[in-house]
Design a protein around this motif. Structure first.
Motif, PDB file in Angstrom:
ATOM      1  N   UNK A 175       0.845  -1.206   0.000  1.00 60.74           N
ATOM      2  CA  UNK A 175       0.000   0.000   0.000  1.00 60.74           C
ATOM      3  C   UNK A 175       0.875   1.247   0.000  1.00 60.74           C
ATOM      4  N   UNK A 176       0.415   2.238  -0.749  1.00 58.36           N
ATOM      5  CA  UNK A 176       1.107   3.523  -0.806  1.00 58.36           C
ATOM      6  C   UNK A 176       0.727   4.394   0.385  1.00 58.36           C
ATOM      7  N   UNK A 177       1.650   5.250   0.795  1.00 57.77           N
ATOM      8  CA  UNK A 177       1.299   6.391   1.642  1.00 57.77           C
ATOM      9  C   UNK A 177       0.856   7.512   0.711  1.00 57.77           C
ATOM     10  N   UNK A 178      -0.356   8.004   0.902  1.00 58.70           N
ATOM     11  CA  UNK A 178      -0.930   9.010   0.019  1.00 58.70           C
ATOM     12  C   UNK A 178      -0.837  10.398   0.641  1.00 58.70           C
ATOM     13  N   UNK A 179      -0.601  11.394  -0.217  1.00 60.32           N
ATOM     14  CA  UNK A 179      -0.501  12.788   0.211  1.00 60.32           C
ATOM     15  C   UNK A 179      -1.535  13.591  -0.571  1.00 60.32           C
ATOM     16  N   UNK A 180      -2.554  14.141   0.069  1.00 58.79           N
ATOM     17  CA  UNK A 180      -3.588  14.885  -0.666  1.00 58.79           C
ATOM     18  C   UNK A 180      -3.043  16.188  -1.240  1.00 58.79           C
ATOM     19  N   UNK A 181      -3.534  16.527  -2.409  1.00 54.54           N
ATOM     20  CA  UNK A 181      -3.119  17.767  -3.062  1.00 54.54           C
ATOM     21  C   UNK A 181      -4.096  18.884  -2.711  1.00 54.54           C
ATOM     22  N   UNK A 182      -3.561  20.022  -2.269  1.00 56.68           N
ATOM     23  CA  UNK A 182      -4.410  21.173  -1.959  1.00 56.68           C
ATOM     24  C   UNK A 182      -4.885  21.860  -3.231  1.00 56.68           C
ATOM     25  N   UNK A 183      -3.997  21.940  -4.227  1.00 54.22           N
ATOM     26  CA  UNK A 183      -4.333  22.714  -5.436  1.00 54.22           C
ATOM     27  C   UNK A 183      -5.060  21.884  -6.488  1.00 54.22           C
ATOM     28  N   UNK A 184      -5.106  20.569  -6.290  1.00 56.69           N
ATOM     29  CA  UNK A 184      -5.853  19.698  -7.203  1.00 56.69           C
ATOM     30  C   UNK A 184      -6.834  18.880  -6.359  1.00 56.69           C
ATOM     31  N   UNK A 185      -7.985  19.438  -6.045  1.00 59.02           N
ATOM     32  CA  UNK A 185      -8.936  18.803  -5.124  1.00 59.02           C
ATOM     33  C   UNK A 185      -9.264  17.371  -5.520  1.00 59.02           C
TER      34      UNK A 185
END
Length: 600
Positions: A175-185
């Protein structure tokens, strides 16, 4: 502020005035004379404070453990009978002229020479834990190992290139560790599980010898030799084949061990096919220090009355393996029961055995076991002959799917070997395991999966089987094992787009999905990709083995626990609503923060 490190002082500095800085490791008052053991990263120096210098002595009286001090004084020999041969500065002491308290300290939560600390205490107070001499040695060795890797690779024309930490999620492995993007909702980066695709792209870009000592991230179940973030020495090169890559990286490991530990590893390392390793040892990273081996007996047990054996022997992917333990007939029933529980961890439903009392009597008189009465003489004769069993031995059996048998008996082999002294006495036993299968079949998903990763090249003569019989394909893959640990693994990569597409189809990844997930790689391969391959070594594991530590947490400055928590900083932790709103995230449920308690 200082002229020398504490731990480097010796008789070369006799009669010199030196200045040293460090922490008060221990303060002892001997009837008017105060001794302070001052500690820094290089070790200890003994400082003698006598009352002749009243102002200095008054300060010395106020010193407590872990005060940060600067001391100036004259180096002299220790009195006869008081030398300490276990430290570099053990023949000298410093007669203190001046002492300065650079900073006072609270009483630490534990004594630095306390060896009975729980991991919870150590990781919660990691800064103090890192001051302990053993941890200082571990971290210094880690630095030296990393530098040795760099020197070797630099000298062979490899260049250090950084690859991105924020990249595309390609969930084909852990499984990946995911990082949400602020500028690409609604869209996410992933932290890299390895720089695999980027280092291949660097080969296409013409940087034909690349390396990087880099962090990688995997959101997987943890154990002693795993961390959610770990460090690997990542290597890739163009225009070399399997044999040339393994020869180069083998030379690298030999050099690192020689430079950092003065250990001479064999030249060359032995090589073994994956098929042979699994057959003889039940593991693709066997500990060759253990002298016990597995013996194949499936074919000899197809027609026995013992249904546990005959059922497996006549099933698809069934295996029955025997493991002879010399002298093991003395094992008690309690010990055998404990071994049975142990193999249960690996999915085994039991552990059959035969104690060999008299090999001239292939019956219940000569062979002691509940199963002997259900095995005919021909089967018993084959078992004794193939295992080489002698009077006084015990033979253990694994009977199940091949994977269960390999996992269970492979682990039992290592356990009994080390517990009962069935080892060859060598300190280090490296082994190249080669010729891995390209694919393994996932019974649950009903599809083929990549044994290494989907960018591994098949053997040239096996490309023809990619779409007709994937199970026959062997890969240009190689792993380096040492004492039962995988130090590193790699492969020659696929450098032709059409072959990569064939592999994707074998993995049930259609053209649309392949383009969506790996289009940037497929596109790059069309623009003159050179033949290339590489390998990645686990730096944490290597240093763990060198230090003899039980866990890689002992060679990482700020590690996570087995539940992927940092007890020092209390991470992971909740964030405020505004941060979540900026990231376009709403929590489904309010989660209570937890802190792991590690049992001693």
């Amino acid at each position: 502020m200082r002229t020398h490190y504490c731990g480097t002082l010796n008789t070369d500095q006799l009669d010199q005035t030196v200045s040293i800085c460090g922490w008060a490791h221990r303060r002892r008052d001997h009837g008017g004379v105060i001794f302070i053991d001052l500690r820094d990263r290089e070790g200890l120096a003994q400082v003698v404070c006598d009352p002749d210098r009243a102002e200095m002595f008054k300060i010395a009286e106020s010193v407590r453990n872990e005060f940060v001090l600067r001391i100036t004084g004259k180096v002299r020999r220790r009195p006869s009978g008081t030398t300490n041969t276990s430290i570099t500065s053990g023949e000298i002491e410093i007669l203190c002229h001046e002492i300065e308290v650079l900073n006072a300290a609270l009483t630490p939560p534990f004594q630095l020479d306390d060896d009975n600390l729980s991991e919870t205490v150590r990781l919660t107070h990691r800064v103090i834990d890192l001051r302990r001499p053993q941890m200082q040695k571990n971290m210094m060795l880690r630095y030296k190992v990393a530098m040795s890797f760099r020197r070797f690779l630099d000298s062979r024309g490899f260049i250090d290139i950084e690859t991105p930490m924020l990249t595309k999620s390609t969930p084909e492995g852990a499984r990946d560790y995911l990082v949400p993007s602020r500028v690409h909702p609604g869209e996410f980066f992933a932290l890299p599980q390895s720089p695999q695709l980027f280092k291949q792209l660097l080969m296409v870009a013409g940087f034909d010898r690349y390396y990087q000592i880099t962090k990688c991230f995997r959101d997987e179940d943890l154990r002693a030799d795993r961390q959610p973030e770990f460090t690997q020495v990542d290597i890739e090169t163009s225009f070399l084949n399997e044999t040339q890559i393994t020869a180069l990286t083998e030379d690298l490991i030999r050099t690192v061990f020689k430079e950092t530990m003065d250990v001479d590893l064999p030249n060359p390392f032995p090589r073994m096919s994956h098929e042979e390793a699994m057959a003889r040892f039940g593991s693709d990273k066997p500990d060759l220090r253990v002298t016990l081996e597995l013996t194949e007996v499936t074919d000899a047990l197809k027609d026995v009355a013992f249904k546990v054996f005959s059922g497996v022997a006549n099933s698809v992917n069934g295996r029955i393996a025997a493991m002879r333990v010399p002298g093991g007939a003395v094992f008690t029933r309690g010990e055998i029961d404990e071994y049975t529980k142990f193999v249960g961890i690996y999915g085994a439903r039991g552990l059959a055995y035969i104690k060999v009392n008299d090999i001239t009597q292939l019956n219940e008189t000569g062979l002691q076991s509940p199963i002997v009465k259900n095995l005919h003489e021909a089967a018993l004769k084959t078992i004794i002959a193939r295992t080489g069993a002698q009077n006084g031995d015990i033979i253990f059996f694994g009977a199940d799917k091949a994977k269960v048998v390999n996992d269970a008996l492979g682990a039992l082999r290592s356990k009994i070997g080390h517990e009962k002294g069935h080892v060859n006495g060598n300190a280090w036993e490296p082994l190249w395991v080669v010729d891995f299968p390209m694919f393994e079949y996932d019974e649950e998903a009903k599809r083929w999966t990549a044994c290494h990763h989907p960018f591994t090249s098949p053997k040239d003569e096996h490309i023809q089987f990619l779409e007709t019989d994937p199970g026959r394909c062997l890969a240009k893959a190689y792993d380096l094992a040492l004492n039962g640990w995988e130090l590193g693994g790699g492969s020659v990569r696929i450098h032709k787009a059409e072959v990569q597409s064939q592999v994707f189809r074998a993995l049930n990844i259609d053209a649309e999905e392949a383009q969506l997930k790996f289009g940037f790689l497929l596109d790059a391969l069309q623009y003159g990709a050179p033949p290339h391959g590489g390998l990645a070594f686990g730096l944490d594991r290597i240093v763990t083995m060198m230090t003899g530590s039980e866990s890689i947490r002992d060679v990482i400055a700020f590690p996570k626990t087995q539940r992927a928590q940092c007890l020092l900083t209390q991470a992971p932790s909740a964030v405020d609503e505004r941060q979540l709103r900026d990231l376009h995230i709403r929590l489904r449920h309010q989660v209570q923060a937890t802190v792991e308690v590690v049992q001693e």
